[in-house]
Write a protein that holds these residues in place. Structure first.
Motif, PDB file in Angstrom:
ATOM      1  N   GLU A 133       1.149  -0.753  -0.524  1.00 19.12           N
ATOM      2  CA  GLU A 133      -0.365   0.239   0.157  1.00 19.12           C
ATOM      3  C   GLU A 133       1.070   1.610  -0.165  1.00 19.12           C
ATOM      4  OE1 GLU A 133      -3.327  -0.237   0.066  1.00 19.12           O
ATOM      5  OE2 GLU A 133      -4.047  -2.285   0.807  1.00 19.12           O
ATOM      6  N   GLU A 134       0.555   2.207  -0.761  1.00 22.55           N
ATOM      7  CA  GLU A 134       1.130   3.981   0.242  1.00 22.55           C
ATOM      8  C   GLU A 134       1.670   3.565   1.479  1.00 22.55           C
ATOM      9  OE1 GLU A 134       1.759   6.162  -2.237  1.00 22.55           O
ATOM     10  OE2 GLU A 134       1.064   4.807  -3.827  1.00 22.55           O
ATOM     11  N   PRO A 135       2.557   3.989   1.771  1.00 20.59           N
ATOM     12  CA  PRO A 135       3.225   4.582   3.046  1.00 20.59           C
ATOM     13  C   PRO A 135       2.472   5.063   3.895  1.00 20.59           C
ATOM     14  CG  PRO A 135       4.986   4.928   1.395  1.00 20.59           C
ATOM     15  CD  PRO A 135       3.764   4.506   0.731  1.00 20.59           C
ATOM     16  N   ILE A 136       2.174   4.759   5.287  1.00 20.32           N
ATOM     17  CA  ILE A 136       1.529   5.674   6.093  1.00 20.32           C
ATOM     18  C   ILE A 136       2.417   5.924   7.524  1.00 20.32           C
ATOM     19  CG2 ILE A 136      -0.968   4.568   5.088  1.00 20.32           C
ATOM     20  CD1 ILE A 136      -0.656   2.235   8.390  1.00 20.32           C
ATOM     21  N   PRO A 137       2.290   6.636   8.405  1.00 17.38           N
ATOM     22  CA  PRO A 137       3.154   6.778   9.235  1.00 17.38           C
ATOM     23  C   PRO A 137       3.505   5.897  10.528  1.00 17.38           C
ATOM     24  CG  PRO A 137       1.129   8.181   9.289  1.00 17.38           C
ATOM     25  CD  PRO A 137       0.884   7.661   7.765  1.00 17.38           C
ATOM     26  N   THR A 138       4.844   5.621  11.300  1.00 17.66           N
ATOM     27  CA  THR A 138       4.672   4.817  12.081  1.00 17.66           C
ATOM     28  C   THR A 138       3.484   4.421  13.118  1.00 17.66           C
ATOM     29  OG1 THR A 138       7.152   5.615  12.101  1.00 17.66           O
ATOM     30  CG2 THR A 138       6.880   3.957  13.724  1.00 17.66           C
ATOM     31  N   ASP A 139       2.891   5.979  13.300  1.00 15.36           N
ATOM     32  CA  ASP A 139       1.782   5.616  14.868  1.00 15.36           C
ATOM     33  C   ASP A 139       0.956   4.581  14.362  1.00 15.36           C
ATOM     34  OD1 ASP A 139       2.893   7.326  16.366  1.00 15.36           O
ATOM     35  OD2 ASP A 139       1.813   9.251  15.888  1.00 15.36           O
ATOM     36  N   ALA A 140       0.170   4.642  12.716  1.00 16.02           N
ATOM     37  CA  ALA A 140      -0.973   3.655  12.490  1.00 16.02           C
ATOM     38  C   ALA A 140      -0.528   2.830  11.745  1.00 16.02           C
ATOM     39  CB  ALA A 140      -0.941   4.917  10.383  1.00 16.02           C
ATOM     40  N   LYS A 141       0.488   2.385  11.846  1.00 18.39           N
ATOM     41  CA  LYS A 141       1.372   1.363  11.974  1.00 18.39           C
ATOM     42  C   LYS A 141       0.941   0.512  13.162  1.00 18.39           C
ATOM     43  CE  LYS A 141       4.495   1.783   7.771  1.00 18.39           C
ATOM     44  NZ  LYS A 141       5.763   2.494   7.469  1.00 18.39           N
ATOM     45  N   VAL A 142       1.256   1.763  14.158  1.00 20.80           N
ATOM     46  CA  VAL A 142       1.657   0.859  15.139  1.00 20.80           C
ATOM     47  C   VAL A 142      -0.123  -0.128  15.701  1.00 20.80           C
ATOM     48  CG1 VAL A 142       2.328   1.244  17.995  1.00 20.80           C
ATOM     49  CG2 VAL A 142       3.726   1.701  16.299  1.00 20.80           C
ATOM     50  N   ARG A 143      -0.646   1.817  15.498  1.00 17.41           N
ATOM     51  CA  ARG A 143      -2.298   1.236  15.862  1.00 17.41           C
ATOM     52  C   ARG A 143      -3.040  -0.255  15.531  1.00 17.41           C
ATOM     53  NH1 ARG A 143      -5.914   6.401  14.130  1.00 17.41           N
ATOM     54  NH2 ARG A 143      -7.825   5.010  14.875  1.00 17.41           N
ATOM     55  N   LEU A 144      -2.884  -0.301  14.007  1.00 17.17           N
ATOM     56  CA  LEU A 144      -3.240  -1.446  13.223  1.00 17.17           C
ATOM     57  C   LEU A 144      -2.417  -2.047  13.922  1.00 17.17           C
ATOM     58  CD1 LEU A 144      -4.474  -2.105  10.777  1.00 17.17           C
ATOM     59  CD2 LEU A 144      -2.053  -2.898  10.248  1.00 17.17           C
ATOM     60  N   LEU A 145      -1.606  -2.152  13.973  1.00 15.03           N
ATOM     61  CA  LEU A 145      -1.025  -4.247  15.124  1.00 15.03           C
ATOM     62  C   LEU A 145      -1.056  -4.367  15.979  1.00 15.03           C
ATOM     63  CD1 LEU A 145       1.698  -6.400  14.859  1.00 15.03           C
ATOM     64  CD2 LEU A 145       3.374  -4.214  15.231  1.00 15.03           C
ATOM     65  N   TRP A 160       7.403  -2.482  15.318  1.00 16.89           N
ATOM     66  CA  TRP A 160       7.850  -3.243  16.473  1.00 16.89           C
ATOM     67  C   TRP A 160       8.146  -3.114  17.992  1.00 16.89           C
ATOM     68  CZ3 TRP A 160       5.364  -7.954  17.269  1.00 16.89           C
ATOM     69  CH2 TRP A 160       7.190  -8.378  18.151  1.00 16.89           C
ATOM     70  N   GLN A 161       8.784  -1.651  17.849  1.00 13.70           N
ATOM     71  CA  GLN A 161       9.454  -1.273  19.555  1.00 13.70           C
ATOM     72  C   GLN A 161       8.770  -0.879  20.491  1.00 13.70           C
ATOM     73  OE1 GLN A 161      12.673   0.327  19.336  1.00 13.70           O
ATOM     74  NE2 GLN A 161      14.434  -0.914  18.687  1.00 13.70           N
ATOM     75  N   ARG A 162       6.909  -0.077  19.846  1.00  9.87           N
ATOM     76  CA  ARG A 162       6.304   0.592  20.137  1.00  9.87           C
ATOM     77  C   ARG A 162       4.918  -0.567  20.249  1.00  9.87           C
ATOM     78  NH1 ARG A 162       6.071   5.441  16.780  1.00  9.87           N
ATOM     79  NH2 ARG A 162       3.759   5.697  18.446  1.00  9.87           N
ATOM     80  N   ALA A 163       5.330  -1.017  19.827  1.00  8.56           N
ATOM     81  CA  ALA A 163       4.072  -2.323  19.739  1.00  8.56           C
ATOM     82  C   ALA A 163       4.003  -2.718  20.733  1.00  8.56           C
ATOM     83  CB  ALA A 163       4.079  -3.426  18.419  1.00  8.56           C
ATOM     84  N   THR A 164       2.041  -2.815  21.015  1.00  2.00           N
ATOM     85  CA  THR A 164       2.123  -3.988  22.914  1.00  2.00           C
ATOM     86  C   THR A 164       2.099  -5.473  21.845  1.00  2.00           C
ATOM     87  OG1 THR A 164       1.322  -2.212  23.734  1.00  2.00           O
ATOM     88  CG2 THR A 164       0.573  -4.233  24.595  1.00  2.00           C
ATOM     89  N   ALA A 202      16.677  -7.464  17.074  1.00  5.79           N
ATOM     90  CA  ALA A 202      14.627  -7.046  17.741  1.00  5.79           C
ATOM     91  C   ALA A 202      13.754  -7.933  18.977  1.00  5.79           C
ATOM     92  CB  ALA A 202      13.453  -6.836  16.448  1.00  5.79           C
ATOM     93  N   GLY A 203      14.508  -9.223  18.691  1.00  6.72           N
ATOM     94  CA  GLY A 203      13.854 -10.257  19.392  1.00  6.72           C
ATOM     95  C   GLY A 203      12.755 -11.315  18.911  1.00  6.72           C
ATOM     96  N   PHE A 204      12.611 -11.431  17.685  1.00  9.19           N
ATOM     97  CA  PHE A 204      11.984 -11.859  16.774  1.00  9.19           C
ATOM     98  C   PHE A 204      12.293 -13.827  16.355  1.00  9.19           C
ATOM     99  CE2 PHE A 204      10.294  -8.614  15.537  1.00  9.19           C
ATOM    100  CZ  PHE A 204       8.898  -8.405  14.562  1.00  9.19           C
ATOM    101  N   THR A 205      11.597 -14.522  16.856  1.00  7.48           N
ATOM    102  CA  THR A 205      11.512 -16.114  17.429  1.00  7.48           C
ATOM    103  C   THR A 205      11.863 -16.282  16.118  1.00  7.48           C
ATOM    104  OG1 THR A 205       9.795 -16.397  18.725  1.00  7.48           O
ATOM    105  CG2 THR A 205      12.198 -16.316  20.022  1.00  7.48           C
ATOM    106  N   GLU A 206      10.351 -16.431  15.540  1.00  3.66           N
ATOM    107  CA  GLU A 206       9.573 -16.442  14.193  1.00  3.66           C
ATOM    108  C   GLU A 206      10.727 -16.039  12.884  1.00  3.66           C
ATOM    109  OE1 GLU A 206       6.543 -18.806  14.210  1.00  3.66           O
ATOM    110  OE2 GLU A 206       6.284 -18.923  16.520  1.00  3.66           O
ATOM    111  N   VAL A 207      10.631 -16.286  11.935  1.00  2.00           N
ATOM    112  CA  VAL A 207      11.083 -15.275  10.448  1.00  2.00           C
ATOM    113  C   VAL A 207      10.486 -16.130   9.557  1.00  2.00           C
ATOM    114  CG1 VAL A 207      13.349 -14.608   9.746  1.00  2.00           C
ATOM    115  CG2 VAL A 207      13.395 -14.718  11.988  1.00  2.00           C
TER     116      VAL A 207
END
Lengths: 307, 307
Positions: free
Chosen positions: B22-34, B66-70, B93-98
């Motif tokens: 998609e067209e890029p969206i702001p970091t805040d928006a990505k965190v909200r979606l996640l 990823w850092q800001r996501a709950t 970043a701490g991922f255990t599944e890649v």
């Protein structure tokens, strides 16, 4: 997957069910669409409906459309009628296959024709007799067969008992309409099972909408259960104009694309059909929801990039 | 219909695969979606990809997102990486599944990463070792598994032999990507049969696009063959922006809607998911292609008309 049929009869409903749910287009355009469809190899077309022009202005010129259409040998054409008056017009126009509708949902039927399902069924017997008396075949379309937007689930046994009734009254075929796209593989299986337990012999046709993305999954389920007759609408014509983008009818080219990939014959030239879907977009001036129209069949390759 | 699984694990890929297309969206928006997705009951989320920001600007802020996501307990999060550098970032970043990708089509693979499928496979072994050395699981996504837009059909035996290779190299799971929506029920059956003849044990995940309307029919076929893991993207996020209206990823709510109707558990609250699809439309400013987002689930009734 059970044994799949070798061949499926698609009834193209774009000229009637499709155009009836689009903004009105000129008579010339309707004739062009119908004639183009007749040349795709499709075996059945629902051409027009004979309804009161005040009720459905989109079909006010049904007689003229049908008279001007070039009928192609080998294509079976049909008309939809709401009542005896419509049936008389269809017969006068020379149709030998006619569809009538009743809704499985009492609420939906009352909303449409201001009477109960039972009251509508009472009228059907006479209408079927009228058609048979003129050597025409009568198909009863049972709307809201997979659910009603007002009542919710419709008990498959209720639908099956409506089938009993119309078979007793002489219907030559029954069609199950997924009027607002509430059909799912589970509902298809439950309905077909309930109907066949009581009426194994009556030919059935399924009419799916892709409102919730399930149309081809529903078709796949029905194929597994041996159904070989389906309605579909070129380009997906007939998506409710008041809900832009909401898919209505299953697009014929999406159905044919999947069937052909499974080795199931339809008689239809898919490339020719996609050209008609392009024509339908041009004639309605509306972007139609068909994916195969948009992307082409899976066999249409992207040119190799120059290196 | 064979015996259906009782439960299916949907991996929500909207935040990564969806937003990447998609067209890029702001970091805040990505965190909200996640964060909104994490609260739907979904069990797996592909959260971000660690790719070069010049290649994919949409994922330039992956670390911050990823850092800001709950992170919610019980949700398994994963990241997609293109190479060793990306894998190192994912592990840091701490991922255990890649997930890592290779394309079954040589032409497609060359277009993407300028090397042959075999050359990409040669790199994978090392990458899998790196992940395993850090106690992370490695999934190999095989793109164009159901067909390539340049080459056409891809022989299922070729895909199965790629599976052999990556299993030998230690992959914990393989995913089959229907990159341009060329999958059909027939192709799904042929591919799964070919893979299982040689590798009955490897867990498989399927990733369908709805480009030609077949996504749910494909899922139905895969369910019949016992597959219990699927990707889907909330709202259908990720439809190629250059082809407006052309569906891309299977919409999660369409998948969940059909699965729940079949009595198959996903853990997901469908109403909550549809609210996230509405949020995704708001955040991207784009009308998303999901039918269930548009029409609601089949259980959502229209208020009775006043008489």
């Amino acid at each position: 997957m059970g044994v799949m049929p070798e061949s499926v009869a698609i009834r193209e409903v774009g000229p009637r069910d499709g155009l009836q749910n689009e903004e009105p287009i000129p008579t010339d355009a309707k004739v062009r669409l119908l004639d183009a469809l007749s040349r795709t190899g499709v075996r059945r077309i629902e051409a027009v409906s004979f309804v009161h022009p005040r009720a459905i202005p989109q079909m006010a010129d049904a007689d003229e459309v049908w008279q001007r259409a070039t009928r192609v040998d080998g294509v079976r054409y049909s008309a939809l009628v709401p009542n005896t008056r419509g049936a008389q017009r269809a017969l006068a126009a020379g149709f030998t296959e006619v569809e009538v509708v009743v809704s499985a949902s009492d609420t939906h039927n009352r909303r449409n024709v201001n009477r109960s399902t039972d009251e509508s069924l009472d009228d059907l017997a006479e209408l079927i007799d009228l058609l048979h008396g003129a050597d025409a075949r009568a198909e009863v379309i049972i709307a809201t067969s997979f659910g009603c937007p007002y009542e919710g689930d419709i008990d498959p046994v209720r639908v099956a008992s409506i089938v009993d009734r119309v078979v007793r009254d002489g219907a030559d075929r029954v069609a199950f309409g997924d009027t607002t796209g509430m059909g799912t593989p589970r509902r298809v299986r439950e309905l077909l099972t309930a109907v066949r337990e009581r009426n194994a012999e009556i030919p059935v046709l399924l009419h799916f909408h892709n409102t919730r993305g399930t149309a081809l999954a529903n078709m796949l389920t029905a194929l597994e259960l041996g159904v070989t007759e389906f309605d579909a609408s070129v380009g997906g014509l007939g998506g409710c104009p008041y809900a832009p983008g909401a898919s209505g009818n299953l697009a014929t080219e999406e159905a044919v694309h999947m069937l052909h990939d499974m080795g199931i014959d339809t008689g239809i030239d898919l490339d020719a059909l996609i050209e008609v879907a392009e024509l339908a977009e041009e004639l309605t001036g509306r972007r139609l929801p068909s994916g195969v129209l948009r992307a082409g069949p899976r066999t249409r390759l992207t040119p190799m990039p120059r290196s």
